[in-house]
Scaffold this motif. Structure first.
Motif, short mmCIF file in Angstrom:
data_model
loop_
_atom_site.label_atom_id
_atom_site.label_comp_id
_atom_site.label_asym_id
_atom_site.label_seq_id
_atom_site.Cartn_x
_atom_site.Cartn_y
_atom_site.Cartn_z
N ALA A 197 -43.12 40.40 115.28
CA ALA A 197 -43.16 40.17 113.83
C ALA A 197 -44.54 39.68 113.41
O ALA A 197 -45.09 40.12 112.39
CB ALA A 197 -42.09 39.15 113.43
N ILE A 198 -45.13 38.81 114.21
CA ILE A 198 -46.47 38.28 113.89
C ILE A 198 -47.49 39.42 113.86
O ILE A 198 -48.29 39.54 112.93
CB ILE A 198 -46.88 37.20 114.93
N ARG A 199 -47.41 40.29 114.86
CA ARG A 199 -48.35 41.42 114.92
C ARG A 199 -48.15 42.34 113.71
O ARG A 199 -49.09 42.82 113.10
CB ARG A 199 -48.10 42.18 116.22
N GLN A 200 -46.87 42.54 113.37
CA GLN A 200 -46.55 43.47 112.27
C GLN A 200 -47.03 42.92 110.93
O GLN A 200 -47.63 43.64 110.15
CB GLN A 200 -45.03 43.71 112.25
N TRP A 201 -46.78 41.65 110.65
CA TRP A 201 -47.20 41.16 109.32
C TRP A 201 -48.71 40.98 109.24
O TRP A 201 -49.28 41.08 108.17
CB TRP A 201 -46.36 40.00 108.80
N GLY A 202 -49.36 40.79 110.40
CA GLY A 202 -50.83 40.83 110.41
C GLY A 202 -51.32 42.22 110.00
O GLY A 202 -52.27 42.36 109.22
N ASN A 203 -50.66 43.25 110.53
CA ASN A 203 -51.06 44.62 110.18
C ASN A 203 -50.79 44.95 108.72
O ASN A 203 -51.60 45.63 108.07
CB ASN A 203 -50.32 45.63 111.09
N ILE A 204 -49.65 44.51 108.19
CA ILE A 204 -49.33 44.80 106.79
C ILE A 204 -50.39 44.17 105.88
O ILE A 204 -50.93 44.81 104.98
CB ILE A 204 -47.92 44.28 106.41
N ALA A 205 -50.69 42.91 106.14
CA ALA A 205 -51.71 42.23 105.33
C ALA A 205 -53.06 42.91 105.50
O ALA A 205 -53.81 43.10 104.53
CB ALA A 205 -51.79 40.75 105.72
N GLY A 206 -53.38 43.32 106.75
CA GLY A 206 -54.65 44.00 107.01
C GLY A 206 -54.74 45.33 106.28
O GLY A 206 -55.79 45.67 105.71
N LEU A 207 -53.63 46.06 106.25
CA LEU A 207 -53.63 47.37 105.58
C LEU A 207 -53.85 47.20 104.07
O LEU A 207 -54.67 47.91 103.46
CB LEU A 207 -52.31 48.10 105.86
N VAL A 208 -53.15 46.23 103.49
CA VAL A 208 -53.30 46.00 102.04
C VAL A 208 -54.73 45.55 101.73
O VAL A 208 -55.38 46.05 100.80
CB VAL A 208 -52.25 44.96 101.55
N GLY A 220 -57.71 51.64 109.42
CA GLY A 220 -57.40 52.30 110.69
C GLY A 220 -56.77 51.34 111.71
O GLY A 220 -55.75 51.65 112.31
N ARG A 221 -57.37 50.15 111.83
CA ARG A 221 -56.85 49.17 112.82
C ARG A 221 -55.44 48.71 112.46
O ARG A 221 -54.65 48.36 113.33
CB ARG A 221 -57.74 47.92 112.86
N SER A 222 -55.15 48.69 111.16
CA SER A 222 -53.87 48.12 110.71
C SER A 222 -52.73 49.14 110.75
O SER A 222 -51.56 48.78 110.58
CB SER A 222 -54.02 47.59 109.28
N LEU A 223 -53.07 50.43 110.94
CA LEU A 223 -52.01 51.46 111.00
C LEU A 223 -51.38 51.44 112.39
O LEU A 223 -51.54 52.36 113.19
CB LEU A 223 -52.59 52.84 110.65
N GLU A 224 -50.68 50.37 112.67
CA GLU A 224 -50.05 50.15 113.97
C GLU A 224 -48.66 49.57 113.71
O GLU A 224 -48.50 48.71 112.86
CB GLU A 224 -50.90 49.15 114.77
N ASP A 225 -47.67 50.08 114.45
CA ASP A 225 -46.28 49.65 114.24
C ASP A 225 -45.67 49.33 115.59
O ASP A 225 -45.46 50.23 116.41
CB ASP A 225 -45.52 50.79 113.54
N VAL A 226 -45.39 48.05 115.84
CA VAL A 226 -44.84 47.68 117.15
C VAL A 226 -43.31 47.53 117.11
O VAL A 226 -42.70 47.18 118.10
CB VAL A 226 -45.48 46.37 117.68
N ILE A 227 -42.72 47.78 115.92
CA ILE A 227 -41.27 47.54 115.80
C ILE A 227 -40.47 48.84 115.65
O ILE A 227 -39.52 49.09 116.41
CB ILE A 227 -41.00 46.58 114.62
N ILE A 228 -40.83 49.66 114.67
CA ILE A 228 -40.01 50.83 114.33
C ILE A 228 -40.45 52.07 115.13
O ILE A 228 -39.62 52.80 115.68
CB ILE A 228 -40.11 51.15 112.81
N GLU A 229 -41.77 52.31 115.16
CA GLU A 229 -42.29 53.54 115.77
C GLU A 229 -41.86 53.75 117.24
O GLU A 229 -41.49 54.87 117.62
CB GLU A 229 -43.81 53.56 115.66
#
Ligand code: HSE
Length: 307
Positions: A197-208, A220-229
């Motif tokens: 969850a920590i990795r995922q919300w870091g990515n969401i904030a990074g993408l925005v 590019g770095r934030s387009l990562e999904d460790v939960i659903i993909e």
């Protein structure tokens, strides 16, 4: 008052890899075309223009259900006759059900003199998503109605934020298999590890932040999904190869579009987006699976009135 309107209802990419159910973007291609007529009788009639097998019962149709809610809320003797030219294939992961729902609500609102806000339209359109997948989610209908990139901070109460974004190119491959959103949701784990969850919300904030600051590397770095993909990608033949080879070819990044099977990649310019398309074609030609590809851009207008 105008009695009939024609709209272009665009496809959308939900989730944007890390933002399951909270992020989405609107595409210039593909599009459905819808004609909506205002009736003076309380009914909703659905026609499928090209003989595409869409449910004709309006309560079971993703364009019909939102308009039934709208009529009930207005409590007036009005109705709508909807003709759908379905170009966005259901089960493609490109927001087919959302295009019908969003297109119908924008068209109906136009015929009623634009009495509803975009947020109201998303509220109605989510009834279409409930018909399609059993769950109300707004990460296709919101970008389809607002255009551009949208964040759905909350659906209870509805809180939608438009995120400014650079003019990126989007390459999509739609392998010709069908993944039903309801099934693709069913297979997800109900619990996640805190470290994920920590990795995922870091990515969401990074993408925005990347979208807002025009920072392509951060996007590019934030387009990562460790939960659903990791769970859903097993349903899509060739997924890992598409992802790694498209990035090698210069794409910023990408992943499953919505619940799949389409895969999208973002690129900084058209030349790269076309190289990425070639990479996708080569992979599916080798696998021997039929596919469609699109090279398009982010549609910042959403559903458009064309007549
Ligand atoms: N957020 C939804 C899902 C989008 O991934 O199930 C479906 O298009």
């Amino acid at each position: 008052m105008k009695k009939e309107v024609k709209v272009l209802a665009p496809g959308t990419v939900a989730n944007l890899v890390c933002g399951f159910d909270v992020l989405g973007l609107c595409l210039h291609e593909p599009n459905d075309i819808m004609e909506v007529k205002l009736l003076d009788k309380r009914e909703v009639i659905i026609h499928s223009a090209d003989g595409y097998p869409l449910p004709s019962d309006p309560t079971q149709n993703t364009a019909g259900a939102p308009l039934i809610e709208m009529i009930n809320e207005l409590n007036k003797n009005i109705g709508f006759e909807i003709t759908i030219h379905k170009k966005i294939k259901p089960g493609s992961g490109l927001g087919s059900s959302a295009a019908s729902a969003a297109g119908a609500t924008v068209a109906a609102n136009h015929l009623l003199g634009n009495i509803f806000s975009n947020q109201d339209l998303v509220r109605f359109a989510m009834y279409g998503e409930k018909v399609a997948s059993g769950v109300k989610h707004a990460d296709n209908v919101a970008p389809c109605i607002y255009g551009g990139v949208t964040l759905i901070r909350s659906i209870h109460p509805l809180d939608i934020v438009s995120i400014p974004c650079p003019d990126l190119f989007v390459t999509i491959v739609h392998p010709q298999i069908e993944v039903r959103t309801a099934d693709a949701r069913q297979i997800l784990r109900k619990e996640v590890l805190l470290k994920d969850a920590i990795r995922q919300w870091g990515n969401i904030a990074g993408l925005v932040a990347g979208f807002m600051q025009n920072d392509l590397d951060l996007i590019g770095r934030s387009l990562e999904d460790v939960i659903i993909e990791p769970v859903r990608s097993i349903l899509i033949p060739g997924f890992d190869a598409v992802k790694s080879k498209c990035k090698e070819a210069g794409a910023l990044g990408g992943g499953i579009s919505g619940s799949g099977p389409s895969i999208f990649m973002l690129s900084k310019d058209k030349a790269t987006a076309e190289i990425v398309e070639k990479v996708m074609k080569d992979i599916y030609d080798n696998i021997g699976l039929p596919y469609y590809t699109y090279v398009t851009t982010i549609n910042k207008s959403g559903v458009t009135i064309i007549d």
